[in-house]
Enzyme design. Sequence first.
Site, PDB file in Angstrom:
ATOM      1  N   LYS A  24      16.783  22.301  16.632  1.00 46.11           N
ATOM      2  CA  LYS A  24      15.882  21.738  15.727  1.00 46.11           C
ATOM      3  C   LYS A  24      15.958  20.465  15.211  1.00 46.11           C
ATOM      4  O   LYS A  24      17.174  19.660  15.701  1.00 46.11           O
ATOM      5  CB  LYS A  24      16.348  22.753  14.545  1.00 46.11           C
ATOM      6  CG  LYS A  24      16.308  24.201  14.624  1.00 46.11           C
ATOM      7  CD  LYS A  24      16.935  24.781  13.170  1.00 46.11           C
ATOM      8  CE  LYS A  24      17.030  26.426  13.424  1.00 46.11           C
ATOM      9  NZ  LYS A  24      17.985  27.007  12.205  1.00 46.11           N
ATOM     10  N   GLU A  33       6.627   7.135  11.731  1.00 42.33           N
ATOM     11  CA  GLU A  33       6.354   8.042  12.893  1.00 42.33           C
ATOM     12  C   GLU A  33       7.481   8.925  12.887  1.00 42.33           C
ATOM     13  O   GLU A  33       8.561   8.621  13.132  1.00 42.33           O
ATOM     14  CB  GLU A  33       6.153   7.538  14.147  1.00 42.33           C
ATOM     15  CG  GLU A  33       5.700   7.876  15.283  1.00 42.33           C
ATOM     16  CD  GLU A  33       5.516   7.106  16.485  1.00 42.33           C
ATOM     17  OE1 GLU A  33       4.174   6.805  16.739  1.00 42.33           O
ATOM     18  OE2 GLU A  33       6.462   6.851  17.122  1.00 42.33           O
ATOM     19  N   HIS A  37      21.778  29.151   8.620  1.00 44.50           N
ATOM     20  CA  HIS A  37      21.163  29.830   9.762  1.00 44.50           C
ATOM     21  C   HIS A  37      20.997  29.049  10.949  1.00 44.50           C
ATOM     22  O   HIS A  37      21.434  28.059  11.147  1.00 44.50           O
ATOM     23  CB  HIS A  37      19.568  30.002   9.009  1.00 44.50           C
ATOM     24  CG  HIS A  37      19.347  30.578   8.065  1.00 44.50           C
ATOM     25  ND1 HIS A  37      18.382  30.150   7.139  1.00 44.50           N
ATOM     26  CD2 HIS A  37      20.163  31.289   6.856  1.00 44.50           C
ATOM     27  CE1 HIS A  37      18.422  30.789   5.857  1.00 44.50           C
ATOM     28  NE2 HIS A  37      19.421  31.278   5.765  1.00 44.50           N
ATOM     29  N   ARG A  83       0.845  -1.297   0.020  1.00 44.79           N
ATOM     30  CA  ARG A  83      -0.011   0.094  -0.095  1.00 44.79           C
ATOM     31  C   ARG A  83       0.855   1.157   0.055  1.00 44.79           C
ATOM     32  O   ARG A  83       0.292   2.439  -0.137  1.00 44.79           O
ATOM     33  CB  ARG A  83      -0.772   0.130   1.338  1.00 44.79           C
ATOM     34  CG  ARG A  83      -1.927  -1.105   1.391  1.00 44.79           C
ATOM     35  CD  ARG A  83      -2.430  -1.262   2.684  1.00 44.79           C
ATOM     36  NE  ARG A  83      -1.578  -1.456   3.763  1.00 44.79           N
ATOM     37  CZ  ARG A  83      -1.565  -1.097   5.049  1.00 44.79           C
ATOM     38  NH1 ARG A  83      -2.795  -0.581   5.460  1.00 44.79           N
ATOM     39  NH2 ARG A  83      -0.698  -1.464   5.727  1.00 44.79           N
ATOM     40  N   GLN A 134       7.359  24.688  17.798  1.00 48.13           N
ATOM     41  CA  GLN A 134       7.031  25.391  16.472  1.00 48.13           C
ATOM     42  C   GLN A 134       7.426  24.216  15.396  1.00 48.13           C
ATOM     43  O   GLN A 134       8.566  23.719  15.465  1.00 48.13           O
ATOM     44  CB  GLN A 134       7.460  26.513  16.285  1.00 48.13           C
ATOM     45  CG  GLN A 134       6.915  27.217  14.894  1.00 48.13           C
ATOM     46  CD  GLN A 134       7.679  28.779  14.839  1.00 48.13           C
ATOM     47  OE1 GLN A 134       7.809  29.454  15.885  1.00 48.13           O
ATOM     48  NE2 GLN A 134       7.960  29.261  13.570  1.00 48.13           N
ATOM     49  N   ASP A 135       6.717  24.043  14.437  1.00 47.51           N
ATOM     50  CA  ASP A 135       7.135  23.231  13.049  1.00 47.51           C
ATOM     51  C   ASP A 135       7.088  24.295  11.991  1.00 47.51           C
ATOM     52  O   ASP A 135       5.937  25.121  11.848  1.00 47.51           O
ATOM     53  CB  ASP A 135       6.053  22.126  12.919  1.00 47.51           C
ATOM     54  CG  ASP A 135       6.309  20.928  13.997  1.00 47.51           C
ATOM     55  OD1 ASP A 135       6.239  19.640  13.266  1.00 47.51           O
ATOM     56  OD2 ASP A 135       6.551  21.184  15.080  1.00 47.51           O
ATOM     57  N   TYR A 138      11.134  21.047   9.811  1.00 46.48           N
ATOM     58  CA  TYR A 138      11.790  21.217  10.945  1.00 46.48           C
ATOM     59  C   TYR A 138      10.893  21.481  12.123  1.00 46.48           C
ATOM     60  O   TYR A 138      10.021  22.309  11.908  1.00 46.48           O
ATOM     61  CB  TYR A 138      13.084  21.899  10.980  1.00 46.48           C
ATOM     62  CG  TYR A 138      12.954  23.486  10.623  1.00 46.48           C
ATOM     63  CD1 TYR A 138      12.810  24.505  11.417  1.00 46.48           C
ATOM     64  CD2 TYR A 138      12.614  23.896   9.309  1.00 46.48           C
ATOM     65  CE1 TYR A 138      12.658  25.964  10.886  1.00 46.48           C
ATOM     66  CE2 TYR A 138      12.398  25.074   8.945  1.00 46.48           C
ATOM     67  CZ  TYR A 138      12.520  26.361   9.766  1.00 46.48           C
ATOM     68  OH  TYR A 138      12.458  27.410   9.460  1.00 46.48           O
ATOM     69  N   ARG A 162      19.466  26.895   0.804  1.00 46.31           N
ATOM     70  CA  ARG A 162      19.124  27.632   2.002  1.00 46.31           C
ATOM     71  C   ARG A 162      19.985  27.753   3.119  1.00 46.31           C
ATOM     72  O   ARG A 162      20.426  26.571   3.560  1.00 46.31           O
ATOM     73  CB  ARG A 162      17.803  27.245   2.557  1.00 46.31           C
ATOM     74  CG  ARG A 162      16.630  27.334   1.360  1.00 46.31           C
ATOM     75  CD  ARG A 162      15.099  27.217   1.847  1.00 46.31           C
ATOM     76  NE  ARG A 162      14.111  27.043   1.092  1.00 46.31           N
ATOM     77  CZ  ARG A 162      13.361  28.222   0.903  1.00 46.31           C
ATOM     78  NH1 ARG A 162      13.420  29.164   1.792  1.00 46.31           N
ATOM     79  NH2 ARG A 162      12.333  28.242   0.005  1.00 46.31           N
TER      80      ARG A 162
END
Length: 170
Positions: A68, A28, A61, A23, A46-47, A128, A58
Site C-alpha cells: 500500500k 505529483e 488492517h 495561486r 486499485q486506489d 491509498y 481506522r
Amino acid sequence: MEVETTQLAGVMLIKPQFFEDFRGEYVETYNESEYISKGITCKFIQDDISISTQNVIRGIHGDAETWKLISCLHGKFYFVVVNCDTESSDFGKWQSFTLSDKNRWQILVPPKHGNGHLVISESTIFHYKQTTYYNPKGQFTYTWNDPKLNIWWPVKNPIISRRDEEGRFV
C-alpha cells in the site's frame, strides 16, 4: 522526491516535491517511472479514499499480499505501521508518522504489515494505492489497543468501528 528507509524493514517514507506560489500548490502524487527509478517497483491496481472526522481510528488492517502507498490528501493524521508477520522476529514492532496535506509525505507499507490511523485534524482524506484488489476474507485486524502491540496513540477514547473494536484474524 526523496525516499527514506524506516525502522521497519520494507517500510519507506516518501517525500514528494511540491510547487507552491500565489495561486496555490501543485504536487505529483505518483509517477511510475520516478518510483521505479527509486527502487519502488510495486504495480498498483486499485486506489481508495476514506474520509473521517477527528478522533476516529481506522485499523489496524492488513493482509499477506498487498503493498500500500498511503498519503493524506486533506487534513492531518497520526499513522502507524506494524509488523504483523507472526513468523518474523520483528513481529509487533511498530513505527508512527504524522501525515498531512502540508508535508505531503507518503508511506509504503509492505505485505504482512498492518496500518492504522488516527484523525488529528477536524477531518481528513486518507488515500491509498494498493497492489491487489480488496479481499475482505484475506484481511486481518488488530485492535488499536492490542496489548501485544503496545502502540502509543495520542487519544484516550477514539471513535472506532465494530470491526476495529473486535479484531479479526485470517
